[in-house]
Design a protein around this motif. Structure first.
Motif, PDB file in Angstrom:
ATOM      1  N   SER A  93     -16.525  -3.749  71.492  1.00 42.30           N
ATOM      2  CA  SER A  93     -17.664  -3.458  72.370  1.00 42.30           C
ATOM      3  C   SER A  93     -17.544  -4.314  73.631  1.00 42.30           C
ATOM      4  CB  SER A  93     -18.984  -3.762  71.671  1.00 42.30           C
ATOM      5  OG  SER A  93     -19.081  -3.047  70.442  1.00 42.30           O
ATOM      6  N   THR A 110     -25.767  -1.417  64.401  1.00 39.42           N
ATOM      7  CA  THR A 110     -25.394  -2.488  65.335  1.00 39.42           C
ATOM      8  C   THR A 110     -26.181  -3.778  65.070  1.00 39.42           C
ATOM      9  OG1 THR A 110     -27.040  -1.703  66.934  1.00 39.42           O
ATOM     10  CG2 THR A 110     -24.785  -0.823  67.130  1.00 39.42           C
ATOM     11  N   LEU A 113     -23.868  -6.712  65.408  1.00 42.36           N
ATOM     12  CA  LEU A 113     -23.398  -6.807  66.788  1.00 42.36           C
ATOM     13  C   LEU A 113     -24.410  -7.531  67.655  1.00 42.36           C
ATOM     14  CD1 LEU A 113     -21.351  -6.080  68.987  1.00 42.36           C
ATOM     15  CD2 LEU A 113     -22.532  -3.853  69.232  1.00 42.36           C
TER      16      LEU A 113
END
Length: 500
Positions: A93, A110, A113
């Motif tokens: 990413s 996500t 993340l």
């Protein structure tokens, strides 16, 4: 529930809980160890991929001043292809956390993340269908760009091993519980065998078998309990035998008493009815009246002796010193009118510690019984002598004697060896019973020796109650004994009564 089953049940419950908890902690410990190893391995792999990505970014041609998104995708594809067959997935990413490259099968979430920062490495275990993965995230710096690298490593085998461990341990635990239950049943059966033997003995004794005893099979506390139970049973059996003997003696006493009352009362009623219903000549009138008088005196004598027995069973006495000479002179006076037997009295002077009237009653009864057991013209001998700390008496006859099997019964109330002979002489079988009770109060007892057809010898010893008086009389007694056989012979000669 039986005691053995209670022990077995609680043992199984405790073992099941112990095996279950220990198994759970053991399998869980192994699982946590394996999982931590896999997490460490996944984080190490993430660091390796970070280094590989940064190295690959440096190898990009120099015409690019900035790392292009397309180049990021190419590097991610090469990194994924290098790890084919390892079950690893990648996702890259950009700075805005927009996805630049992702492997097929990588989950869309996500959450991790969003948690990645410059100074931290994040990881989590996530399930995906029937599989489990370790999801890691790290920041990568390449050509002045801050990118985010995420990896997913398959750790399904670790969870499968945990499930298999629990399954195997459950089967092993169940098998061990079954085996342990069988072994514990045998052990509990063996340990509780003394209790079962005691239970059986208790039931036997409750059913009337007082001679049954529990078998002792161990030397532990239960063995001691068995010994104590058997000791208690011995005492109980002795008490029961004693009570049964007392009941039998009481029944025999009542039966004999009723019989002894019935016989003279029947004669008294019969002769009294004869006197009141018809006119008799003088001789028959005298005989009937005399019979009524004789039987009435026998009843009176019997009632007095019964009363004496009852009194002696309930009272205590206070012995007083009495001269032995006075006792034997009393006997001489009481039997001076006896013309059927010869009475020979021989004694040593001394002091007797006794209740005078009760001791006279003993001597009268013994001499009276000896006279009744002797034939006409027979000899009855009465002896008295000092012994150490006591004075001994002996009454001997040469009459019918007592059978050996009846020697233990002659002191029972109303017991008579020859009932017809005793009744003909106004006997009721109470004399020796009274003597036993009187001597019991004097801490003494009768000693009977007899042979059938040869005669009977009954003796007893009266202990000195006061040692001081005994010592004071010691010189006098020894002086009397010093006279020797001359004094004894003189006494015997002057105290022979009766007819030849």
């Amino acid at each position: 529930m039986k005691f053995v089953y209670k022990i077995l049940l609680w043992t199984i419950i405790i073992m099941a809980v112990a095996f279950g908890l220990s198994g759970y902690f053991f399998v869980h410990f192994v699982f946590e160890t394996s999982l931590n190893r896999e997490v460490t391995q996944a984080l190490d792999d993430s660091n390796i991929l970070q280094f590989a990505f940064e190295t690959a970014a440096l190898n990009i041609p120099g015409k690019y001043n900035v790392l292009q998104d397309s180049a990021v995708g190419q590097i991610g594809s090469r990194l994924e292809s290098s790890g084919q067959g390892s079950g690893r997935f990648l996702r890259l990413s950009d700075e805005r956390k927009d996805i630049l490259y992702v492997s097929n099968g990588f989950p869309e979430g996500t959450e991790l993340l969003q948690q990645i920062t410059e100074d931290t490495r994040s990881w989590q275990v996530i399930p995906q269908g029937e599989h489990y993965y370790i999801h890691t995230g790290i920041m990568v710096k390449a050509l002045d760009r801050n990118l985010y690298l995420e990896t997913m490593e398959d750790v399904t085998e670790v969870f499968r091993e945990r499930s298999m461990g629990f399954s195997v341990y459950r089967r092993v635990t169940l098998a061990m519980l079954v085996c342990s239950a069988g072994i514990m049943f045998l052990i509990c059966t063996w340990l509780t065998k003394p209790i079962r033997l005691l239970t059986r003995a208790t039931k036997k004794m409750a059913g009337g078998d007082y001679g049954y005893r529990a078998r002792q099979i161990s030397n532990d506390e239960l063995g001691q309990l068995t010994m104590d139970f058997n000791s208690m049973a011995n005492v109980l059996e002795g008490t029961i035998d004693k009570l049964q003997e007392e009941v039998r003696a009481r029944e025999d006493f009542i039966a004999a008493f009723a019989h002894e009352l019935k016989t003279p009362l029947t004669a008294i009623i019969g002769y009294a009815d004869l006197l009141r219903s018809r006119k008799l000549d003088e001789e028959k009138h005298f005989l009937s009246s005399n019979y009524i008088y004789t039987e009435g005196k026998r009843l009176e004598n019997m009632s007095f002796r019964l009363l004496d027995i009852i009194v002696t069973k309930r009272e205590t006495i206070e012995p007083q010193p009495v001269s032995a000479k006075s006792l034997f002179e009393y006997l001489k006076d009481m039997f001076s009118g006896n013309t059927e037997q010869k009475l020979r009295i021989s004694f040593q002077k001394g002091t007797v510690h006794a209740e005078t009237n009760l001791l006279k009653s003993v001597l009268l009864n013994l001499v009276d019984n000896a006279c009744k057991a002797s034939s006409q013209g027979g000899v009855v001998e009465v002896y008295g002598k000092r012994t150490e700390g006591a004075y001994a008496f002996q009454v001997k006859d040469y009459g019918i004697g007592i059978p050996e099997e009846e020697l233990k019964k002659v002191t029972e109330a109303f017991y008579m060896v020859d009932k017809s002979r005793s009744r003909s002489r106004n006997g009721a079988g109470l004399g020796l019973a009274l003597c036993v009770e009187i001597l019991r109060l004097h801490d003494s007892e009768l000693e009977i020796e007899s042979r059938l057809g040869e005669g009977t010898c009954i003796s007893f010893t009266i202990p000195d109650k006061r040692k001081g008086e005994t010592e004071d009389k010691g010189s006098e007694d020894k002086g009397d004994e010093a006279k020797g056989d001359d004094a004894g012979a003189e006494t015997e000669g002057t105290n022979e009564m009766g007819q030849d």
